[in-house]
Design a protein around this motif. Structure first.
Motif: not given
Length: 321
Positions: A1-4, A7-8, A10-19, A57-63
């Protein structure tokens, strides 16, 4: 699993949780006040930029999926904002007529002498004491022409089974009507009232119709405060000259009557009213032992049809309050 990526995300979840919480709070508040649409659009722009970067960038993943989820939730805030803004407009339209006294631009004239009837010296010396006025009567409250309507005489002629008093005043306008009512009528706690004011306020109506409306509503509020069960009928301003401004004023008066569950009497039909028919029906009701009070519309038809055919001081005089 790509840690970067982790963490990205996790950041999005934290930002988005308040919405989601913000969406629920805004929906329940039913108002757009305190919500910044530009700020929401800025957040949406940021998410769109992030999604675009991922796709390039072709980054089609769960992020990327988290980006889309957050974007959808923020977009929901936009729809709730639009809905609340619509509710605010409806509330403002409803309360624009309920403007408070602090918003009224025209200061009500406070001098009591302005509101008193004028009497000659002979009248002051020789007049007999007027009988005490009773509570729970019907009141006619209008202007100069209304003052000349002999309500007591007509009440006897048409078998009114209630007291009726003429509290009209030549200087009455919607700007001072509430103050006049408080000083001269409120103590009687009227059971019914015919209100015929507005002609003197045409300039006010043209320049600031919202103040005209608010003054009218303040008067009605005072009437209801004196007797919450008081029957109220608003009488239109006569418009023989077909003035469009008076037509619009009458439309406002009718809208106020509808909003306040009051009656509305249009003087456009004064020339064709048939008080004799009302007299006949009243006599029939009396013979049948009925004690039902006349509807205010019938009372208005009797009073103003009499005025239409009997008050003609000048050829240009019209039925205005």
């Amino acid at each position: 699993m790509n840690l970067a990526h982790l963490f990205e995300a996790a950041m999005l979840v934290c930002f988005g949780f308040s919405w989601p919480l913000n969406v629920m709070k805004a929906y329940r508040a039913r108002t757009a006040k305190g919500t910044s649409l530009p700020f929401i659009i800025l957040i949406i722009t940021g998410y769109v930029a992030g999604i675009t970067a991922k796709i390039i960038n072709g980054q089609f993943n769960y992020v990327l999926a988290v980006y889309f989820l957050n974007l959808a939730i923020v977009m929901t805030n936009v729809f709730v904002y639009i809905r609340n803004k619509s509710l605010d407009r409806k509330a403002e339209a409803k309360t624009s007529l309920k403007i408070t006294a602090n918003d009224i631009k025209n200061v009500v004239e406070k001098e009591e002498s302005m509101m008193n009837y004028t009497n000659s010296l002979d009248e002051l010396i020789n007049r007999t004491a007027a009988p005490a006025e009773k509570k729970n009567a019907v009141i006619l409250m209008g202007g100069s022409v209304d003052r000349e309507i002999p309500v007591s005489k007509l009440a006897k002629e048409y078998n009114f089974n209630f007291d009726i008093y003429n509290k009209s005043n030549a200087n009455l306008s919607i700007a001072n009507a509430q103050d006049y009512f408080q000083k001269n009528v409120a103590a009687l706690a009227p059971e019914g009232i015919l209100i015929h004011v507005g002609e003197k306020d045409l300039s006010l109506f043209k320049s600031d119709s919202s103040t005209f409306d608010s003054n009218y509503l303040k008067l009605i509020e005072s009437v209801k405060a004196s007797n919450k069960n008081c029957r109220i009928a608003l009488v239109s301003i006569e418009n023989s000259s077909n003035d469009k401004s008076i037509d619009l004023m009458n439309a406002h008066i009718k809208a106020i009557a509808d909003a306040e569950h009051a009656g509305f009497v249009s003087l456009d039909y004064a020339s064709i009213w048939n008080p004799e028919a009302i007299k006949t029906s009243s006599a029939f009701a009396y013979n049948m032992g009925l004690k039902i009070r006349k509807p205010l519309r019938d009372v208005a038809e009797i009073l103003y049809s009499w005025a239409f055919y009997n008050i003609k001081k000048n050829t240009i005089e019209t039925l205005v309050g």
